[in-house]
Design an enzyme around this catalytic site. Structure first.
Site, PDB file in Angstrom:
ATOM      1  N   HIS A  18      40.743  -4.896 -30.080  1.00  0.00           N
ATOM      2  CA  HIS A  18      39.485  -5.631 -30.026  1.00  0.00           C
ATOM      3  C   HIS A  18      38.917  -5.878 -31.421  1.00  0.00           C
ATOM      4  O   HIS A  18      38.713  -4.936 -32.188  1.00  0.00           O
ATOM      5  CB  HIS A  18      38.493  -4.817 -29.188  1.00  0.00           C
ATOM      6  CG  HIS A  18      37.211  -5.511 -28.887  1.00  0.00           C
ATOM      7  ND1 HIS A  18      35.983  -4.907 -29.022  1.00  0.00           N
ATOM      8  CD2 HIS A  18      36.959  -6.758 -28.425  1.00  0.00           C
ATOM      9  CE1 HIS A  18      35.032  -5.743 -28.659  1.00  0.00           C
ATOM     10  NE2 HIS A  18      35.599  -6.877 -28.297  1.00  0.00           N
ATOM     11  N   GLU A  45      42.516  -9.377 -30.668  1.00  0.00           N
ATOM     12  CA  GLU A  45      41.446 -10.260 -30.222  1.00  0.00           C
ATOM     13  C   GLU A  45      40.484 -10.465 -31.372  1.00  0.00           C
ATOM     14  O   GLU A  45      40.248  -9.542 -32.161  1.00  0.00           O
ATOM     15  CB  GLU A  45      40.723  -9.627 -29.023  1.00  0.00           C
ATOM     16  CG  GLU A  45      39.651 -10.482 -28.389  1.00  0.00           C
ATOM     17  CD  GLU A  45      38.251 -10.237 -28.965  1.00  0.00           C
ATOM     18  OE1 GLU A  45      37.324 -10.950 -28.546  1.00  0.00           O
ATOM     19  OE2 GLU A  45      38.097  -9.336 -29.819  1.00  0.00           O
ATOM     20  N   ASP A  47      36.836 -13.099 -32.685  1.00  0.00           N
ATOM     21  CA  ASP A  47      35.805 -14.082 -32.351  1.00  0.00           C
ATOM     22  C   ASP A  47      35.783 -15.158 -33.420  1.00  0.00           C
ATOM     23  O   ASP A  47      35.751 -14.855 -34.614  1.00  0.00           O
ATOM     24  CB  ASP A  47      34.432 -13.409 -32.291  1.00  0.00           C
ATOM     25  CG  ASP A  47      34.413 -12.243 -31.321  1.00  0.00           C
ATOM     26  OD1 ASP A  47      34.452 -12.500 -30.116  1.00  0.00           O
ATOM     27  OD2 ASP A  47      34.369 -11.084 -31.775  1.00  0.00           O
ATOM     28  N   HIS A  60      31.404 -12.365 -34.829  1.00  0.00           N
ATOM     29  CA  HIS A  60      30.977 -12.208 -33.435  1.00  0.00           C
ATOM     30  C   HIS A  60      29.583 -12.755 -33.188  1.00  0.00           C
ATOM     31  O   HIS A  60      29.363 -13.551 -32.291  1.00  0.00           O
ATOM     32  CB  HIS A  60      31.033 -10.733 -33.033  1.00  0.00           C
ATOM     33  CG  HIS A  60      30.563 -10.489 -31.630  1.00  0.00           C
ATOM     34  ND1 HIS A  60      29.235 -10.284 -31.315  1.00  0.00           N
ATOM     35  CD2 HIS A  60      31.239 -10.448 -30.457  1.00  0.00           C
ATOM     36  CE1 HIS A  60      29.118 -10.115 -30.007  1.00  0.00           C
ATOM     37  NE2 HIS A  60      30.320 -10.208 -29.468  1.00  0.00           N
TER      38      HIS A  60
END
Length: 251
Positions: A18, A45, A47, A60
Site C-alpha cells: 500500500h 499501490e 495514488d 494521496h
C-alpha cells in the site's frame, strides 16, 4: 486497443504493498517503493493526481500539508513547484528531502525491476474525468508493449469513465468504501475487471456475487493476521497492506 476481458487469467500477485511500503517509509515516494521491494513485494499501490500543468504525480491527499513541506491544494500548483517539496521529513529524519515522484519515474522503477503497479486515480475534486483521461493516457504510453499493464482503480466512477474512454485496454477496478446500492451494476457499466473493497465489507455473499459477475475481488487495507486469513478463506484475489514487515508476499 480493445476493452479488457474479465475471463482472462489474472496476472497480478495476491499481496500488494500500500502506497509503496505503507508506514515504514514516506508513502507514495520512491523510497517507499524501494522499502516494499526490500521486503519481497513485487506489486505496489499508489495514488496519482495531476498538477495544474497536467503532470501525473503521486500524492494521496488533495492538500499538501500532511505529507510534504508545501501548503494548499496540490492540484492548483505546477509541477516545477511541486517537484521542489520535501515529501520525506514528515515521516522521519532518515527520509528528509525525499521528493514527490512523477508517475513516469515510478513506472521506470517498476519496469526496470520487473514490478507491477496498481494506480489509484485520486483526482483533485472537480477534475475527475480529466484526471482519469490523463492518468490512463500516461499509463498506456509508458506501459506500451509490457506483458502486464497497470491496474487502474478509483473511488470516483467519473475518473474510471475518463480512463475507459482514453485507454479502454487498460484493466480497471472500482474502489468501494461500502457496498452501496448499484455497486455491481456500476462496475459492469465501467467495464471493470475488479472490485476493490474495504476488507470488512467482503463476506461469502458479496464475494460470490462479485465473482459470479466475473470480477476479481481485492481488499484494502489489511494490516492484521486475522483479517488476512479471513479474506484468503473467502477466496479474494488481492490483499493491499501497509504491513510489508508482517506479511511475506506470495505470487
Amino acid at each position: 486497443m480493445n476493452a479488457p476481458d474479465r475471463s482472462t487469467a489474472w496476472p497480478y500477485p495476491r499481496w500488494i504493498a500500500h502506497r509503496g511500503a505503507g508506514k515504514l517509509a514516506p508513502e507514495n515516494t520512491l523510497a517507499a517503493f524501494r522499502t516494499g521491494a526490500a521486503h519481497g513485494y513485487r506489486m505496489f499501490e499508489c495514488d496519482v493526481k495531476l498538477s495544474s500543468d497536467g503532470v501525473a504525480f503521486l500524492l494521496h491527499d488533495s492538500t499538501l500539508e500532511r505529507t510534504t513541506s508545501g501548503q494548499g491544494t496540490a492540484g492548483a500548483q505546477n509541477w516545477q513547484s511541486l517537484s521542489q517539496l520535501d515529501a520525506g521529513s514528515w515521516h522521519s529524519r532518515a527520509f528528509a528531502g525525499e521528493p514527490l515522484p512523477t508517475l513516469e519515474a515510478v513506472t521506470h522503477f517498476c519496469q526496470h525491476n520487473g514490478y507491477l503497479l496498481n494506480i489509484e486515480i485520486k483526482p483533485t475534486p472537480g477534475t475527475e474525468h480529466q484526471t482519469g483521461e490523463v492518468v490512463a493516457a500516461t499509463a498506456a504510453r509508458l506501459w506500451q508493449g509490457q506483458a502486464v499493464p497497470p491496474l487502474l482503480t478509483s473511488f470516483q466512477p467519473e475518473a474510471l469513465h475518463g480512463a475507459r474512454d482514453t485507454a479502454p485496454g487498460l484493466p480497471r477496478g472500482l474502489l468501494l468504501e461500502t457496498l452501496w446500492t448499484g455497486w455491481l451494476e456500476t462496475a459492469l457499466t465501467l467495464g471493470c475487471m475488479a472490485v476493490v473493497c474495504n476488507h470488512a465489507e467482503w463476506d461469502h455473499s458479496s464475494v460470490t456475487q462479485a465473482k459470479s459477475a466475473g470480477f476479481r475481488c481485492l481488499s484494502y487495507t489489511v494490516n492484521d493476521e486475522w483479517a488476512a486469513q479471513r479474506l484468503i478463506a473467502l477466496g479474494v484475489d488481492g490483499i493491499i497492506t501497509d504491513r510489508v514487515d508482517l506479511f511475506a508476499p506470495a505470487s
